[in-house]
Design an enzyme around this catalytic site. Structure first.
Site, PDB file in Angstrom:
ATOM      1  N   SER A 108      29.106  34.293  32.732  1.00  0.00           N
ATOM      2  CA  SER A 108      29.343  32.886  33.062  1.00  0.00           C
ATOM      3  C   SER A 108      30.541  32.724  33.989  1.00  0.00           C
ATOM      4  CB  SER A 108      29.590  32.085  31.785  1.00  0.00           C
ATOM      5  OG  SER A 108      28.454  32.040  30.981  1.00  0.00           O
ATOM      6  N   HIS A 130      24.706  30.693  35.824  1.00  0.00           N
ATOM      7  CA  HIS A 130      23.739  31.794  35.771  1.00  0.00           C
ATOM      8  C   HIS A 130      22.562  31.433  36.668  1.00  0.00           C
ATOM      9  CE1 HIS A 130      25.511  34.115  32.396  1.00  0.00           C
ATOM     10  NE2 HIS A 130      25.993  32.929  32.069  1.00  0.00           N
ATOM     11  N   HIS A 142      20.149  34.042  27.156  1.00  0.00           N
ATOM     12  CA  HIS A 142      20.895  33.974  25.904  1.00  0.00           C
ATOM     13  C   HIS A 142      20.012  33.508  24.744  1.00  0.00           C
ATOM     14  CE1 HIS A 142      23.750  33.240  29.222  1.00  0.00           C
ATOM     15  NE2 HIS A 142      24.656  33.839  28.480  1.00  0.00           N
ATOM     16  N   TYR A 199      20.955  31.299  22.647  1.00  0.00           N
ATOM     17  CA  TYR A 199      21.113  29.860  22.458  1.00  0.00           C
ATOM     18  C   TYR A 199      20.257  29.034  23.409  1.00  0.00           C
ATOM     19  CZ  TYR A 199      24.604  30.168  26.269  1.00  0.00           C
ATOM     20  OH  TYR A 199      25.258  30.404  27.451  1.00  0.00           O
ATOM     21  N   GLU A 200      19.609  29.689  24.366  1.00  0.00           N
ATOM     22  CA  GLU A 200      18.649  28.992  25.220  1.00  0.00           C
ATOM     23  C   GLU A 200      17.267  28.929  24.570  1.00  0.00           C
ATOM     24  OE1 GLU A 200      19.100  29.921  29.636  1.00  0.00           O
ATOM     25  OE2 GLU A 200      20.138  31.636  28.711  1.00  0.00           O
ATOM     26  N   ALA A 259      32.128  35.837  29.946  1.00  0.00           N
ATOM     27  CA  ALA A 259      33.231  34.929  29.647  1.00  0.00           C
ATOM     28  C   ALA A 259      33.352  34.869  28.134  1.00  0.00           C
ATOM     29  CB  ALA A 259      32.940  33.545  30.208  1.00  0.00           C
ATOM     30  N   MET A 284      28.846  34.956  23.363  1.00  0.00           N
ATOM     31  CA  MET A 284      27.448  34.769  22.977  1.00  0.00           C
ATOM     32  C   MET A 284      26.495  35.639  23.793  1.00  0.00           C
ATOM     33  SD  MET A 284      27.437  30.618  22.553  1.00  0.00           S
ATOM     34  CE  MET A 284      28.781  29.775  21.694  1.00  0.00           C
ATOM     35  N   SER A 285      26.968  36.798  24.232  1.00  0.00           N
ATOM     36  CA  SER A 285      26.108  37.682  25.024  1.00  0.00           C
ATOM     37  C   SER A 285      26.575  39.128  24.863  1.00  0.00           C
ATOM     38  CB  SER A 285      26.166  37.281  26.516  1.00  0.00           C
ATOM     39  OG  SER A 285      27.456  37.550  27.048  1.00  0.00           O
ATOM     40  N   ASN A 323      39.147  30.850  27.640  1.00  0.00           N
ATOM     41  CA  ASN A 323      39.738  29.811  26.793  1.00  0.00           C
ATOM     42  C   ASN A 323      40.163  30.471  25.489  1.00  0.00           C
ATOM     43  OD1 ASN A 323      36.551  29.718  26.520  1.00  0.00           O
ATOM     44  ND2 ASN A 323      37.415  29.180  24.516  1.00  0.00           N
ATOM     45  N   HIS A 363      32.022  24.194  28.219  1.00  0.00           N
ATOM     46  CA  HIS A 363      31.537  25.183  29.184  1.00  0.00           C
ATOM     47  C   HIS A 363      32.227  24.998  30.528  1.00  0.00           C
ATOM     48  CE1 HIS A 363      28.789  28.218  30.646  1.00  0.00           C
ATOM     49  NE2 HIS A 363      28.455  27.439  31.662  1.00  0.00           N
TER      50      HIS A 363
END
Length: 271
Positions: A31, A62, A84, A86-87, A114, A210-211, A234, A246
């Site tokens: 990201s 992406h 991902h 979460y998609e 990220a 998350m990846s 962050n 995001h």
């Protein structure tokens, strides 16, 4: 058990018929880091939305391209846009870019992402080389694709000592501060709660994202030298006083793109 060779046979055949060369190195851009691909003028690009059966990436930052570039006499595949959980995708979908790399004959892969900082000595903008992963909340899904025995037996020499040493040398030569730490995987789609981050800290995690972890395991299983670099965009919930977003991820990645580019290019030169 899901067989990725069977599932993605047509995609591999379609790509294999048009690529300009077989890459030896793959870099997956996380990201906000996709702009790295813009630094190469002479590149052969395949938009993933033009590949029949290729899942669509829906996340800002992406774009969804496979770039074939040459740098320092090395042939490289740049993956600009990953998939991902979460998609709404399954693990087998999320592994597709790395599966393509393995079927193209890639020998070395650097996965970038990220991540939120859990280590309180980190600050946004830091780059972290992954020393280990924590992935207990994805073991079942990985076993469905890779086999439980393979996951456990491959953990001992992972990530690649060779690639990690290369990246550390590159950071030293470019005078780029480089942290090292443990990456904890979270499926998403929501950011972690302060209590979850406190738990992660007690498990000696340094960053959360998350990846990457399933991609790294699969690449390692396929015989690739595998390494991972996180951009700390962050501080995680309960550490940061700001509401997580995001957009913050994208903005911080933009600020570190110069040192990220120098680190990756120098690493390629030293391979």
């Amino acid at each position: 058990m899901i067989n990725l060779k069977d599932k993605y046979k047509n995609i591999i055949e379609n790509i294999g018929g048009i690529i300009p060369f077989k890459p030896e190195i793959c870099i997956v851009l996380g990201s906000g880091l996709g702009g790295f691909a813009d630094n190469f003028v002479n590149k052969f690009t395949i938009p993933t939305n033009e590949i029949p059966g290729y899942p669509k990436s829906t996340v800002e930052g992406h774009k969804g391209y496979l770039h074939f570039v040459e740098y320092n006499n090395k042939k490289i595949l740049l993956v600009q846009g990953r998939l991902h959980f979460y998609e709404g995708y399954r693990l087998s979908d999320c592994l597709l870019p790395v599966h393509i790399a393995s079927q193209m004959g890639v020998e070395k892969i650097i996965l970038t992402n990220a991540a939120g900082g859990v280590n309180k000595y980190f600050i946004p903008g830091d780059l972290m080389l992954t020393s280990s992963f924590i992935s207990f909340n994805i073991k079942k899904e990985m076993a469905e694709v890779m086999g439980a025995g393979n996951i456990e037996s491959r953990n001992r020499s992972f990530p690649s000592e060779y690639l990690n040493d290369v990246i550390k040398r590159a950071a030293s030569e470019e005078m780029i501060p480089l942290k090292e730490g443990v990456y904890w995987f979270n499926k998403g789609p929501s950011y972690e709660t302060p209590a979850e981050i406190e738990m992660a800290a007690r498990m000696n995690c340094d960053a959360v994202g998350m990846s990457t972890v399933h991609e790294a395991y699969y690449a390692h299983l396929m015989g690739m030298e595998t390494s991972s670099i996180s951009c700390i965009t962050n501080m995680a919930a309960g550490i940061s006083q700001n509401k997580l977003s995001h957009q913050e991820v994208i903005d911080t990645a933009e600020l570190v793109k110069d040192k990220f580019e120098r680190l990756v290019k120098k690493s390629i030169e030293l391979m």
